[in-house]
Design a protein around this motif. Structure first.
Motif, short mmCIF file in Angstrom:
data_model
loop_
_atom_site.label_atom_id
_atom_site.label_comp_id
_atom_site.label_asym_id
_atom_site.label_seq_id
_atom_site.Cartn_x
_atom_site.Cartn_y
_atom_site.Cartn_z
N GLU A 182 -0.72 10.43 -6.32
CA GLU A 182 -1.47 9.31 -6.51
C GLU A 182 -0.93 8.03 -6.58
OE1 GLU A 182 -4.73 10.71 -5.97
OE2 GLU A 182 -4.74 8.45 -5.93
N ALA A 183 0.19 7.99 -7.53
CA ALA A 183 1.02 7.09 -7.86
C ALA A 183 1.89 6.39 -6.72
CB ALA A 183 1.93 6.90 -9.10
N TYR A 184 2.39 7.48 -5.96
CA TYR A 184 3.24 7.31 -4.79
C TYR A 184 2.34 6.74 -3.70
CZ TYR A 184 6.53 8.41 -1.18
OH TYR A 184 7.40 8.30 0.07
N ALA A 185 0.96 7.05 -3.57
CA ALA A 185 0.26 6.48 -2.42
C ALA A 185 0.40 5.20 -2.30
CB ALA A 185 -1.16 7.18 -2.59
N THR A 186 0.75 4.41 -3.64
CA THR A 186 0.52 3.08 -3.65
C THR A 186 1.78 2.45 -2.77
OG1 THR A 186 1.86 2.95 -5.64
CG2 THR A 186 -0.58 2.85 -5.68
N MET A 222 8.17 8.40 -11.93
CA MET A 222 8.25 7.33 -10.78
C MET A 222 7.93 6.17 -11.18
SD MET A 222 6.36 7.41 -7.08
CE MET A 222 5.33 6.10 -7.50
N THR A 223 8.68 5.07 -10.91
CA THR A 223 8.30 3.67 -11.34
C THR A 223 7.70 2.91 -10.32
OG1 THR A 223 10.35 2.72 -10.83
CG2 THR A 223 10.02 3.70 -13.05
N ARG A 224 7.25 1.66 -10.57
CA ARG A 224 6.62 0.77 -9.40
C ARG A 224 7.36 0.18 -8.37
NH1 ARG A 224 9.12 -1.59 -12.79
NH2 ARG A 224 9.63 -3.66 -12.86
N ALA A 225 6.99 0.03 -7.38
CA ALA A 225 7.60 -0.30 -5.97
C ALA A 225 8.21 -1.81 -6.44
CB ALA A 225 6.66 -0.56 -4.86
N ARG A 226 8.90 -2.17 -5.33
CA ARG A 226 9.50 -3.59 -5.52
C ARG A 226 8.75 -4.66 -5.93
NH1 ARG A 226 14.34 -4.43 -3.50
NH2 ARG A 226 13.97 -3.18 -1.69
N ARG A 231 2.00 9.52 1.56
CA ARG A 231 2.36 10.38 0.45
C ARG A 231 3.73 11.34 0.90
NH1 ARG A 231 -2.84 11.77 -3.26
NH2 ARG A 231 -3.99 9.84 -2.69
N GLN A 232 4.28 11.14 1.97
CA GLN A 232 5.38 11.87 2.62
C GLN A 232 6.51 11.49 1.99
OE1 GLN A 232 5.17 12.87 6.66
NE2 GLN A 232 4.13 14.88 6.24
N LEU A 233 7.51 12.29 1.81
CA LEU A 233 9.23 11.81 1.35
C LEU A 233 10.19 12.50 2.63
CD1 LEU A 233 8.35 13.32 -2.22
CD2 LEU A 233 8.95 10.88 -1.60
N PRO A 234 11.35 11.77 2.81
CA PRO A 234 11.71 10.65 2.17
C PRO A 234 11.07 9.58 2.71
CG PRO A 234 13.25 11.35 3.62
CD PRO A 234 12.13 12.26 3.85
N ALA A 235 11.20 8.33 2.03
CA ALA A 235 10.76 6.91 2.46
C ALA A 235 11.78 6.11 1.91
CB ALA A 235 9.44 6.69 1.95
N LEU A 265 8.53 -1.01 4.23
CA LEU A 265 8.75 0.29 3.91
C LEU A 265 9.02 1.07 5.35
CD1 LEU A 265 8.01 2.84 1.68
CD2 LEU A 265 6.11 3.18 3.07
N MET A 266 10.11 2.20 5.20
CA MET A 266 10.20 3.11 6.49
C MET A 266 9.97 4.51 6.08
SD MET A 266 13.53 2.25 8.71
CE MET A 266 12.77 3.29 10.21
N THR A 267 9.31 4.99 6.86
CA THR A 267 9.14 6.74 6.84
C THR A 267 9.55 7.36 8.00
OG1 THR A 267 6.99 6.56 7.67
CG2 THR A 267 7.08 6.25 5.44
#
Ligand SMILES: N[C@@H](CCC(=O)N[C@@H](CS)C(=O)NCC(=O)O)C(=O)O
Length: 105
Positions: free
Chosen positions: A49-53, A1-5, A58-62, A70-72
């Motif tokens: 951990e990384a996705y929590a940023t 997983m890479t960083r957000a936008r 920490r739920q998928l999809p987002a 961000l939408m969940t």
């Protein structure tokens, strides 16, 4: 997983999800809508951990919108995509027999 936008990054949609995360419905709606997107393959068990940023729940999809928001919640995401891409078949035709108040509803 890479960083957000980051500011200035191309404004495609970003789907956080992957196999077994229910993100396929979001990818299908984006494809129907003809909206450019990329998938960040994310495994909540490994990348928590990384996705929590990106998504503190920490739920998928987002879904990260072109605006950077961000939408969940899958149902909310699908309704939003249908509303923001009218006439692309992301929702049943309206009025629909199952609509509340319709003779069949
Ligand atoms: N209500 C959420 C449920 C999402 C959900 O539970 N996703 C699972 C993967 S299929 C998940 O992220 N589980 C990890 C967790 O709940 O911490 C939605 O509709 O999007």
């Amino acid at each position: 997983m890479t960083r957000a936008r980051e500011p200035g990054m191309a404004s495609d949609y970003i789907v956080y999800g992957g196999a077994g995360t229910g993100s396929v419905a979001v990818e299908a709606a984006l494809t129907l809508a003809g909206a450019p997107y990329r998938v960040e393959e994310t495994d909540w068990r490994k990348d928590g951990e990384a996705y929590a940023t990106v998504n503190p729940m920490r739920q998928l999809p987002a879904l990260v919108l072109p605006t950077g928001e961000l939408m969940t919640e899958s149902a909310a995401i699908l309704i939003h995509l249908a509303d923001s891409h009218p006439g692309r078949g992301c929702r049943p035709p309206s009025p629909h027999p199952c609509d509340p108040g319709s003779s069949a509803g």
